[in-house]
Design a protein around this motif. Structure first.
Motif, short mmCIF file in Angstrom:
data_model
loop_
_atom_site.label_atom_id
_atom_site.label_comp_id
_atom_site.label_asym_id
_atom_site.label_seq_id
_atom_site.Cartn_x
_atom_site.Cartn_y
_atom_site.Cartn_z
N THR A 1 0.86 -1.18 0.00
CA THR A 1 0.00 0.00 0.00
C THR A 1 0.89 1.22 0.00
O THR A 1 1.99 1.18 0.54
N TRP A 2 0.42 2.30 -0.61
CA TRP A 2 1.20 3.54 -0.54
C TRP A 2 0.34 4.77 -0.59
O TRP A 2 -0.82 4.72 -0.97
N GLN B 1 11.44 8.18 -5.16
CA GLN B 1 12.19 8.23 -3.91
C GLN B 1 11.33 7.86 -2.69
O GLN B 1 11.13 8.66 -1.78
N PRO B 2 10.81 6.64 -2.68
CA PRO B 2 9.92 6.25 -1.60
C PRO B 2 10.60 6.13 -0.25
O PRO B 2 11.80 5.84 -0.15
N GLY C 1 -3.38 0.52 -3.28
CA GLY C 1 -3.06 -0.78 -2.71
C GLY C 1 -2.96 -1.83 -3.81
O GLY C 1 -3.73 -1.81 -4.77
N TYR C 2 -2.01 -2.74 -3.64
CA TYR C 2 -1.77 -3.79 -4.63
C TYR C 2 -1.60 -5.12 -3.92
O TYR C 2 -1.01 -5.20 -2.85
N ALA C 3 -2.08 -6.17 -4.56
CA ALA C 3 -2.05 -7.51 -3.96
C ALA C 3 -0.64 -8.03 -3.77
O ALA C 3 -0.37 -8.75 -2.82
N ARG D 1 5.99 13.63 -1.34
CA ARG D 1 6.36 12.54 -0.42
C ARG D 1 5.68 11.27 -0.90
O ARG D 1 4.52 11.30 -1.34
N PHE D 2 6.40 10.17 -0.80
CA PHE D 2 5.89 8.88 -1.26
C PHE D 2 6.22 7.86 -0.18
O PHE D 2 7.39 7.53 0.03
N VAL D 3 5.20 7.36 0.50
CA VAL D 3 5.39 6.41 1.59
C VAL D 3 4.79 5.07 1.17
O VAL D 3 3.62 5.00 0.81
N VAL D 4 5.62 4.03 1.23
CA VAL D 4 5.23 2.69 0.81
C VAL D 4 5.15 1.80 2.05
O VAL D 4 6.12 1.68 2.80
N TYR D 5 3.99 1.16 2.24
CA TYR D 5 3.75 0.29 3.38
C TYR D 5 3.77 -1.16 2.89
O TYR D 5 3.08 -1.51 1.94
#
Length: 114
Positions: A4-5, A105-106, A56-58, A86-90
């Motif tokens: 998810t991001w 630039q996550p 969100g991606y599987a 800003r790019f935040v990847v969970y």
């Protein structure tokens, strides 16, 4: 594993309607052509100068598919309207997915617990 991001962007005042039209096209394309996309929502600040895109991606494959489709169809137009802030990847994307999103630039936020 799911990824998810949140992509936080800025845009010039007065371009919100242009962004809304593009977001509608991008959302329709994503929903129709990317079954691995589990979440795709856009939000705009009340003053129309900030936009957050929640996605969100599987799995990694779904991320790579999305980025390829974005680059082929919409990236030039999107990044002509918005500027990434800003790019935040969970989650824990693999190497191929990380390479696909590297240009933004996550900041990676892996799960605290398994």
């Amino acid at each position: 594993m799911a990824i998810t991001w949140i992509l936080e962007t800025t845009l010039d005042p007065g371009r919100a309607d242009e962004l809304r039209a593009l977001a509608a096209d991008m959302s329709a394309s994503t929903r129709a052509n990317e079954p691995g996309c589990t979440l795709y929502e856009w939000f705009i600040s009340e003053d129309g100068t900030r936009c957050h895109i929640l996605e969100g991606y599987a799995d990694d494959e779904a991320v790579v598919t999305h980025v390829k489709n974005l680059n082929a169809q919409f990236a030039r137009q999107l990044f002509g309207i918005v500027r990434p802030a800003r790019f935040v990847v969970y989650g824990s994307p693999g190497e191929e997915a990380r390479n696909a999103i590297h240009a933004l630039q996550p900041v990676y936020m892996p799960p605290l617990m398994d």
